[in-house]
Motif scaffolding. Structure first.
Motif, short mmCIF file in Angstrom:
data_model
loop_
_atom_site.label_atom_id
_atom_site.label_comp_id
_atom_site.label_asym_id
_atom_site.label_seq_id
_atom_site.Cartn_x
_atom_site.Cartn_y
_atom_site.Cartn_z
N VAL A 120 -20.83 -28.51 21.34
CA VAL A 120 -21.41 -29.26 20.24
C VAL A 120 -21.89 -28.21 19.24
O VAL A 120 -22.65 -27.31 19.60
CB VAL A 120 -22.59 -30.14 20.70
N VAL A 121 -21.42 -28.31 18.01
CA VAL A 121 -21.72 -27.29 16.99
C VAL A 121 -22.74 -27.84 16.00
O VAL A 121 -22.54 -28.91 15.41
CB VAL A 121 -20.44 -26.85 16.25
N LEU A 122 -23.84 -27.11 15.85
CA LEU A 122 -24.91 -27.49 14.93
C LEU A 122 -24.98 -26.51 13.76
O LEU A 122 -24.65 -25.33 13.91
CB LEU A 122 -26.27 -27.46 15.64
N ALA A 123 -25.42 -27.00 12.61
CA ALA A 123 -25.78 -26.08 11.53
C ALA A 123 -27.02 -25.32 11.98
O ALA A 123 -27.89 -25.87 12.67
CB ALA A 123 -26.05 -26.86 10.25
N SER A 124 -27.11 -24.05 11.63
CA SER A 124 -28.25 -23.25 12.06
C SER A 124 -29.40 -23.29 11.06
O SER A 124 -30.47 -22.72 11.32
CB SER A 124 -27.83 -21.80 12.30
N ARG A 125 -29.19 -23.95 9.93
CA ARG A 125 -30.24 -24.09 8.91
C ARG A 125 -30.50 -25.57 8.69
O ARG A 125 -29.58 -26.39 8.75
CB ARG A 125 -29.80 -23.44 7.59
N ASP B 237 -36.40 -30.22 -7.60
CA ASP B 237 -36.83 -29.31 -6.55
C ASP B 237 -36.00 -29.60 -5.30
O ASP B 237 -35.31 -30.61 -5.22
CB ASP B 237 -38.32 -29.51 -6.26
N LYS B 238 -36.07 -28.70 -4.33
CA LYS B 238 -35.39 -28.89 -3.06
C LYS B 238 -36.42 -29.04 -1.95
O LYS B 238 -37.44 -28.36 -1.95
CB LYS B 238 -34.46 -27.71 -2.76
N ALA B 239 -36.15 -29.96 -1.06
CA ALA B 239 -37.04 -30.17 0.09
C ALA B 239 -36.30 -29.82 1.36
O ALA B 239 -35.10 -30.13 1.52
CB ALA B 239 -37.49 -31.63 0.13
N VAL B 240 -36.99 -29.15 2.26
CA VAL B 240 -36.40 -28.77 3.55
C VAL B 240 -36.74 -29.85 4.56
O VAL B 240 -37.90 -30.21 4.75
CB VAL B 240 -36.95 -27.41 4.04
N THR B 241 -35.72 -30.40 5.22
CA THR B 241 -35.96 -31.37 6.27
C THR B 241 -36.15 -30.65 7.61
O THR B 241 -36.04 -29.42 7.68
CB THR B 241 -34.77 -32.33 6.41
N ASN B 242 -36.41 -31.41 8.65
CA ASN B 242 -36.42 -30.84 10.01
C ASN B 242 -35.20 -31.33 10.78
O ASN B 242 -35.24 -31.54 11.98
CB ASN B 242 -37.71 -31.21 10.74
N TRP B 243 -34.08 -31.51 10.06
CA TRP B 243 -32.83 -31.97 10.66
C TRP B 243 -31.81 -30.85 10.74
O TRP B 243 -31.58 -30.14 9.76
CB TRP B 243 -32.21 -33.11 9.84
N LEU B 244 -31.14 -30.74 11.87
CA LEU B 244 -29.97 -29.89 12.00
C LEU B 244 -28.75 -30.80 12.09
O LEU B 244 -28.66 -31.65 12.99
CB LEU B 244 -30.05 -29.02 13.26
N GLU B 245 -27.83 -30.65 11.16
CA GLU B 245 -26.64 -31.49 11.16
C GLU B 245 -25.74 -31.13 12.34
O GLU B 245 -25.52 -29.96 12.64
CB GLU B 245 -25.88 -31.31 9.86
N ILE B 246 -25.25 -32.16 13.03
CA ILE B 246 -24.26 -31.96 14.09
C ILE B 246 -22.90 -31.89 13.41
O ILE B 246 -22.37 -32.89 12.92
CB ILE B 246 -24.31 -33.10 15.13
N MET B 247 -22.33 -30.70 13.37
CA MET B 247 -21.10 -30.46 12.62
C MET B 247 -19.87 -30.97 13.36
O MET B 247 -18.94 -31.51 12.75
CB MET B 247 -20.94 -28.96 12.33
N SER B 248 -19.83 -30.79 14.68
CA SER B 248 -18.69 -31.26 15.46
C SER B 248 -19.12 -31.48 16.91
O SER B 248 -20.13 -30.91 17.36
CB SER B 248 -17.53 -30.25 15.40
#
Length: 464
Positions: free
Chosen positions: A417-422, A173-184
């Motif tokens: 600072v670029v974040l993933a939006s998901r 299964d897949k679990a959704v975290t509450n983290w947005l990765e900092i891409m750059s």
């Protein structure tokens, strides 16, 4: 076997049933961290030892005695008895730092009975996660024994919480975290010498659109020199001094600022990116709720652009609808889903999003009565399942990113600072399977299951 080897138990004393929810959470986290835990809720784990004599458990087997303090917990006879056992054991066996008081509500740190005010009380009221990290630091410092290979029957635990029809199965299964990765992020941190005294920085740069901090006598930011000049008079001439390479600092390599250690740099980066998030949320028209801890949570105001059910892609990319704002006629308040952002800049830089619910009477300004806010939150959200919280987070992010793949935070006129939006996804080897009745509720539109039948007066006695 020596007494020292036997002392591996972390005993949690708390008011029952008042503080069961917190104690269950704390017990679970400690158990998952490898500690031997006992409280009257740990039988949910399975395989726990039950004590016929609580006094014996505290006196002969406990290495740390945690007392959960609230406004009423120390008035409970059962808690008083356990505390007295702990004080006796601490004195008889000369156990240093044996009793650890923790406070989980707005109780005062002073004038606590049993001399607890003279001890190093750990606060959990600014966030359970923050309190837990402080507790773990204390455990590590005092060498509390861990058994990281011990197993916990998570399936039994889940069934105890959600009903006998719920089970854990070996299915990916897949679990959704509450983290947005900092891409750059910008690699260079800039430092400037300003024609101002450091105590004048805050007054002059109170409306500066980019995050900054003071280091020694320098002004530090990701912004460039021309950005700085916008806040200064024409005759005031700032000058740039050597920059600091963030990645070199994080790797422990030599830098232009040898006394600016990596842990300090991380703290400043955490602050700056969280501040950039706050500035961006304000720029996008979200409203702010300032919490007692000083942290800020942002929510959408009630207007036609945000009210009602909004479209968003779920975790599988399928279009769904969910509300972030609603109105309770019984309580005559609007509710708003809100997010507090906390930066964790390190090996895996990310923004952790903490969900909150904020109440307003006009759809825009948070209630000024914090006790009423807390009372409403306790009653209003009691039937919100994890699926609802997850979907509200997804639609919130979909709205602020305007459906784009990335979310940009301005930290200078030409720096982002670029974040993933998901949120980041995790692969899980197991899945939770719900019974048919519960499955039907979760699959239906959960907006129909809000506790809007709750009336604020119903909890008045509890908070009197």
């Amino acid at each position: 076997m020596s007494i020292t080897k036997l002392r591996e138990l972390v005993f949690i004393s708390h008011a029952t049933p008042d503080d069961n929810e917190f104690t269950l959470w704390l017990s679970t986290r400690l158990k998952l961290a490898g500690y031997q835990v006992w409280s009257d809720v740990t039988q949910l784990f399975g395989g726990e030892m039950f004590w016929d004599d609580i006094q014996e458990a505290i006196s002969d087997y406990t290495c740390k005695f945690i007392i959960v303090i609230t406004r009423t917990s120390l008035s409970k006879p059962g808690v008083q008895r356990e505390v007295e056992y702990a004080l006796e054991a601490e004195k008889f066996h000369s156990l240093p730092n044996f009793i650890i008081p923790i406070i989980i509500d707005d109780s005062s740190f002073s004038n606590q009975p049993y001399g607890f005010s003279d001890r190093n009380i750990i606060p959990f009221r600014n966030g359970w996660a923050d309190g837990f990290s402080r507790l773990i630091e204390r455990f590590k410092r005092d060498d509390v024994p861990q058994h990281p290979n011990d197993k916990i029957d998570i399936g039994a635990f889940i069934r105890s919480q959600t009903g006998s029809q719920t089970s854990l199965v070996e299915k990916a299964d897949k679990a959704v975290t509450n983290w947005l990765e900092i891409m750059s992020y910008p690699e260079q941190l800039n430092f400037y010498r300003l024609p101002l005294k450091p105590d004048q920085y805050k007054k002059r740069f109170v409306r500066f659109p980019y995050p900054w901090f003071e280091y020694a006598t320098f002004f530090s930011s990701f912004c460039n020199l021309s950005d700085m000049k916008e806040e200064l008079y024409q005759w005031e001439s700032p000058s740039a001094v050597p920059t600091l390479n963030i990645n070199s600092t994080l790797k422990g390599e030599p830098t232009n600022y040898p006394f600016f250690e990596s842990y300090e740099v991380v703290k400043k980066l955490n602050f700056m990116i969280a501040d950039a998030w706050s500035k961006e949320m304000r720029k996008r028209g979200l409203h702010c709720y300032s919490m007692a801890s000083g942290k800020e949570a942002f929510f959408f105001p009630d207007d036609e652009k945000y009210s009602g059910q909004r479209r968003f892609p779920d975790i599988n990319g399928e279009e769904r609808r969910r509300s972030l704002i609603g109105y309770s006629g019984k309580n005559q308040v609007f509710w708003h889903f809100a997010i507090e952002a906390k930066t964790s800049f390190g090996v895996q830089p990310k923004l952790t999003l903490m969900p909150h619910v904020v109440f307003t009477e006009d759809g825009r300004n948070p209630l000024s009565d914090n006790k009423r806010m807390h009372r409403l939150r306790r009653g209003f959200c009691k039937s919100w399942w994890n699926d609802r919280w997850r979907d509200m987070l997804l639609v919130y992010l979909h709205l602020i990113s305007e459906g784009n793949e990335f979310l940009e935070l301005s930290v200078g006129s030409n720096q982002k600072v670029v974040l993933a939006s998901r949120p980041s996804m995790l692969d899980s080897p197991v899945s939770i399977v719900l019974g048919s009745d519960l499955e039907q509720i979760v699959d239906d539109d959960m907006d129909n299951y809000v506790s809007e039948d709750f009336k604020e007066d119903e909890l008045d006695d509890e908070f009197a």
